[in-house]
Design a protein around this motif. Structure first.
Motif, short mmCIF file in Angstrom:
data_model
loop_
_atom_site.label_atom_id
_atom_site.label_comp_id
_atom_site.label_asym_id
_atom_site.label_seq_id
_atom_site.Cartn_x
_atom_site.Cartn_y
_atom_site.Cartn_z
N GLU A 240 -15.56 -17.13 42.86
CA GLU A 240 -15.05 -15.92 43.51
C GLU A 240 -14.72 -16.29 44.93
O GLU A 240 -15.61 -16.51 45.74
N SER B 34 -11.39 -14.27 39.39
CA SER B 34 -11.38 -12.80 39.41
C SER B 34 -9.95 -12.26 39.35
O SER B 34 -9.70 -11.24 38.69
N GLY B 35 -9.02 -12.94 40.02
CA GLY B 35 -7.62 -12.49 40.02
C GLY B 35 -7.08 -12.38 38.61
O GLY B 35 -6.48 -11.37 38.22
N GLY C 297 -6.86 -6.70 33.29
CA GLY C 297 -7.57 -5.42 33.19
C GLY C 297 -8.95 -5.48 32.57
O GLY C 297 -9.37 -4.57 31.87
N ARG C 298 -9.68 -6.59 32.80
CA ARG C 298 -11.05 -6.62 32.26
C ARG C 298 -12.03 -7.01 33.36
O ARG C 298 -11.66 -7.62 34.36
N SER C 299 -13.30 -6.62 33.16
CA SER C 299 -14.32 -6.94 34.16
C SER C 299 -14.75 -8.39 33.98
O SER C 299 -14.55 -8.99 32.92
N THR D 271 -22.09 -8.92 40.58
CA THR D 271 -21.39 -9.57 39.46
C THR D 271 -22.24 -10.72 38.92
O THR D 271 -22.39 -10.89 37.70
N ASN E 119 -8.69 -12.09 35.74
CA ASN E 119 -9.32 -11.06 34.91
C ASN E 119 -8.86 -9.66 35.32
O ASN E 119 -8.69 -8.80 34.48
N LYS E 120 -8.67 -9.49 36.65
CA LYS E 120 -8.14 -8.21 37.13
C LYS E 120 -6.75 -7.97 36.54
O LYS E 120 -6.43 -6.90 36.06
N LYS E 121 -5.94 -9.04 36.58
CA LYS E 121 -4.57 -8.95 36.08
C LYS E 121 -4.54 -8.47 34.63
O LYS E 121 -3.69 -7.67 34.24
#
Ligand SMILES: Nc1ncnc2c1ncn2[C@@H]1O[C@H](COP(=O)(O)OP(=O)(O)O)[C@@H](O)[C@H]1O
Ligand SMILES: Cc1ncc(COP(=O)(O)O)c(N)n1
Ligand SMILES: [Mg+2]
Length: 529
Positions: A353, A324-325, A331-333, A364, A327-329
Motif C-alpha cells: 500500500e 490497492s489501485g 470495485g472490490r475490497s 486493512t 482492486n479499487k479499479k
C-alpha cells in the motif's frame, strides 16, 4: 535525612561514569559494559515471583541480572507449600562470587528470610560498592504465607532501610514495618510513606495493589520532600502473582540504565500495568493467583490463531502481492481480493500500500490477517515495519531503500519473516547477513507496477539465484504466459513467483489465481521429470 545509604548519583554523572567504564573495559577486553542488577531473593518454583520474576523483568527491560538465592520455596498458584532457607554462609559465598567479579550497578532485594542473611548482605555492601540499593521488604506472599517472620522487622527498620535508595512495601508490609498501623485509604498510605521515610531510606513507594475498594491501582511515592500519587487503571485479572517483585526489579533495571528515581518508578509501574493487561486472560495453574507474562508475548486473544510453523520456503510458490489501485479499479475490497487469491491457491500474501493513510492501512492489515490466519497463509507487509508490528502480521518485505533487514530483524524479533528485494549478488549476500528469510529478485520482465525499475531479465535472475544463500522468489512482469518459462529453468534456490497484475488487475481474482497455480504445478512437475 538518611545518613548511610548507597550513593545514587544523578543520571548525568552516572552516564559519564558508564562511558569511562566502558571505554576502559573496551581497552581491556574489547567489550562494552551492560547495565547490571543483582537480585538477592528467594526462588519461586512456580516462577511467578521471586528470583524468576526478577530475571524475566530485567531481561524484558534489557538489563543483565545476576542472582543470589536466599531461600528456595516450593510454591505454585495455590500458595507456598514449603520453604528451605539457604545457609547464611552460602548466601555470603554467592554474594562474594558475584560482587568480587562483576560490576554490579544496582542491588535489588526480595525475600531475606533471616536476620543473619540481612547482616551478610549489609556486610557485602560495605566491601563492594554498588550505585543503588532497592529494597522490596517481602514478608508475606499474597497467598498469606509467611516468607520472613516478625523477628526480622527490627533489622529491616534499623539496618536495612537506612541503606536503601528506595523501599517498596505493599500495604501489609508497610503496616508491619510501622508496628501494625491501619492502612485502608490513600491518605493512610501517604502517612505511612512519611513515617517510613523517617526510618532512613531516601525514597519510599507504598504500593496499593491490595488497597481495598480502589478502582485504580494507586501507589504513593515520597522522596522526603514531595508526594506523588501514581495511578494506573486496575487490571481485572487473577494473574497478579509477582507484581511486587517485578516492580522492584524494573525500578532497579531503570536505575541501572541511569534513570533518575522518579522516572524509574514511573516506568516500572507502567511496565507492570502493560504486562498485566497483556496477560490478563492467560491461564497457568489452578490456584487463585496466577503469574503474568513479563515478555508480553502471550498477547491476549492472538495465540489461538498464531501460525504454527516457522517460515517454510515452499510458501514462496505462488506469492500474491496486492495493489490497492487495481482492486479499487475492479470495485472490490482488499480483504475480498486477498480471500479470493488464497482460495485460488496463493501460498503467501504481501500487502503493498503506497498511498493509504496509516490508520486505514492498519485496519486493512488486521482484516487481511484474520483471513490469512484462518487459511494458514502467511501475511507480510511491504516496507512498513510499524504496521507489521501493530497488526501482528507474519513479517515484512523491504526494498533496497527501505529499512535494512538487520534493523527490521531487531525490531520484529526472531520469529517474523523478512524478505528483501535484491538485484545483485552483493545485495543477496547482504540480505543473508542481515537476517532475512528470503529474497525477491527482479524485475525479471518489465512491468508497469513499478516505475523506473530496471529489469534484470532471466540472466540476472539466474546470477542471483546461483549465488543466493536464501530461497528466492522471482518478481516483475510475471504472468500466466511466462511463469512456466521462469520455473522450468530449474534455477537453484528459486521457490516460486510473485505476481501483482496477473492476479489483481483482472476481473476474476479467483479464476486467475487458480489458472496460475495449475500452471506452476505443471511447470514444477515437468522440471522434476
Ligand atoms: N490489578 C492491578 N492492575 C494494575 N496494577 C496493579 C494491579 N495489582 C497490582 N498492581 C501494581 O503492581 C505493583 C505491585 O503492587 P502490589 O501488588 O501492591 O505489591 P505486592 O505484589 O508486593 O503485594 C504496584 O505498582 C501496583 O499498583
Ligand atoms: C520467593 C518469593 N519471593 C517473593 C514473593 C512475593 O510475591 P507476591 O507478593 O506477589 O506473592 C513470593 N511469593 N515468593
Ligand atoms: Mg502483588
Amino acid at each position: 535525612m538518611a545518613s548511610g545509604g548507597v550513593i545514587l548519583s544523578n543520571s548525568f554523572s552516572f552516564y559519564q561514569k558508564r562511558i569511562v567504564m566502558s571505554s576502559r573495559m573496551q581497552e581491556k577486553n574489547g567489550g562494552a559494559s551492560i547495565p547490571h542488577v543483582l537480585s538477592v531473593a528467594g526462588s519461586d518454583s512456580g516462577a511467578g515471583a521471586g528470583i524468576q520474576a526478577d530475571l524475566k523483568a530485567c531481561a524484558a527491560r534489557g538489563v543483565y541480572c545476576s542472582t543470589v538465592i536466599t531461600s528456595v520455596t516450593a510454591q505454585n498458584t495455590v500458595g507456598v507449600q514449603a520453604v528451605h532457607a539457604v545457609p547464611e554462609d552460602f548466601v555470603a559465598q554467592q554474594l562474594k562470587s558475584v560482587l568480587s567479579d562483576m560490576q554490579v550497578d544496582v542491588v535489588k532485594t526480595g525475600m531475606l528470610p533471616s536476620v543473619g542473611v540481612v547482616k551478610v548482605l549489609l556486610q557485602s555492601l560495605t566491601e563492594f560498592s554498588v550505585r543503588a540499593l532497592v529494597v522490596d521488604p517481602v514478608m508475606v506472599s499474597t497467598s498469606g504465607d509467611v516468607l520472613a517472620g516478625p523477628s526480622i522487622l527490627s533489622t529491616f527498620r534499623e539496618e536495612l532501610l537506612p541503606m536503601a535508595n528506595i523501599v517498596t512495601p505493599n500495604i501489609k508490609e508497610a503496616s508491619a514495618l510501622l508496628g501494625g498501623i491501619r492502612l485502608e485509604t490513600v491518605a493512610d498510605m501517604r502517612n505511612a510513606a512519611e513515617l517510613l521515610h523517617a526510618l532512613g531510606p531516601r525514597n519510599v513507594l507504598v504500593k496499593g495493589g491490595d488497597l481495598p475498594d480502589s478502582l485504580d491501582a494507586v501507589d504513593i511515592f515520597f522522596n522526603g520532600e514531595h508526594f506523588y500519587e501514581l495511578r494506573s487503571s486496575r487490571i481485572k485479572t487473577r494473574n497478579t502473582h509477582g507484581t511486587g517483585c517485578t516492580l522492584a526489579s524494573c525500578i532497579a533495571a531503570e536505575l541501572a540504565k541511569g534513570s533518575p528515581m522518579l522516572t524509574a518508578v514511573r516506568v516500572a509501574k507502567r511496565y507492570v500495568e502493560t504486562a498485566l493487561e497483556y496477560s490478563k486472560d492467560i491461564l497457568i495453574g489452578n490456584g487463585i493467583q496466577g503469574p503474568f507474562d513479563h515478555l508480553l508475548r502471550l498477547k491476549s486473544g492472538s495465540q489461538s490463531f498464531h501460525r504454527k510453523d516457522a517460515f517454510n520456503p515452499s510458501d514462496l510458490f505462488l506469492y500474491a502481492v496486492t495493489d490497492s489501485g487495481m482492486n479499487k479499479k475492479w470495485g472490490r475490497s482488499m480483504v475480498d481480493a486477498v480471500a479470493a487469491a488464497i482460495q485460488g491457491g496463493a501460498t503467501i500474501v504481501q500487502l503493498r500500500e503506497k498511498d493509504a493513510e496509516t490508520r486505514d492501512f492498519l485496519e486493512t492489515a488486521k482484516s487481511c490477517l484474520a483471513v490469512c490466519r484462518s487459511h494458514g497463509v502467511p501475511l507480510l507487509i511491504n516496507d512498513r515495519v510499524d504496521i507489521a508490528l501493530a497488526s501482528d502480521a507474519d513479517g515484512v518485505h523491504v526494498g533496497q531503500s527501505d529499512m535494512p533487514a538487520s534493523v527490521a530483524r531487531t525490531l520484529l524479533g526472531p520469529e517474523k519473516i523478512i524478505g528483501v528485494s535484491c538485484k545483485t549478488i552483493e545485495q543477496a549476500q547482504q540480505a543473508w547477513i542481515g537476517g532475512a528469510d528470503y529474497i525477491g529478485s527482479g524485475g525479471v520482465y518489465s512491468t508497469n507496477t513499478k516505475a523506473n525499475n530496471p529489469t534484470i531479465g532471466l540472466d540476472g535472475l539466474k546470477t542471483v539465484c546461483s549465488a543466493s544463500k536464501l530461497p528466492v522468489v522471482a518478481i516483475g512482469g510475471i504472468n500466466a504466459s511466462n511463469a512456466g518459462t521462469v520455473m522450468e529453468m530449474g534455477l537453484p534456490n528459486l521457490k516460486g513467483v510473485a505476481v501483482v497484475s496477473a492476479l489483481f488487475d483482472r476481473e476474476n481474482v479467483l479464476a486467475e489465481t487458480k489458472k496460475l497455480h495449475a500452471l506452476l504445478m505443471e511447470a514444477s512437475s515437468s522440471k522434476m521429470q
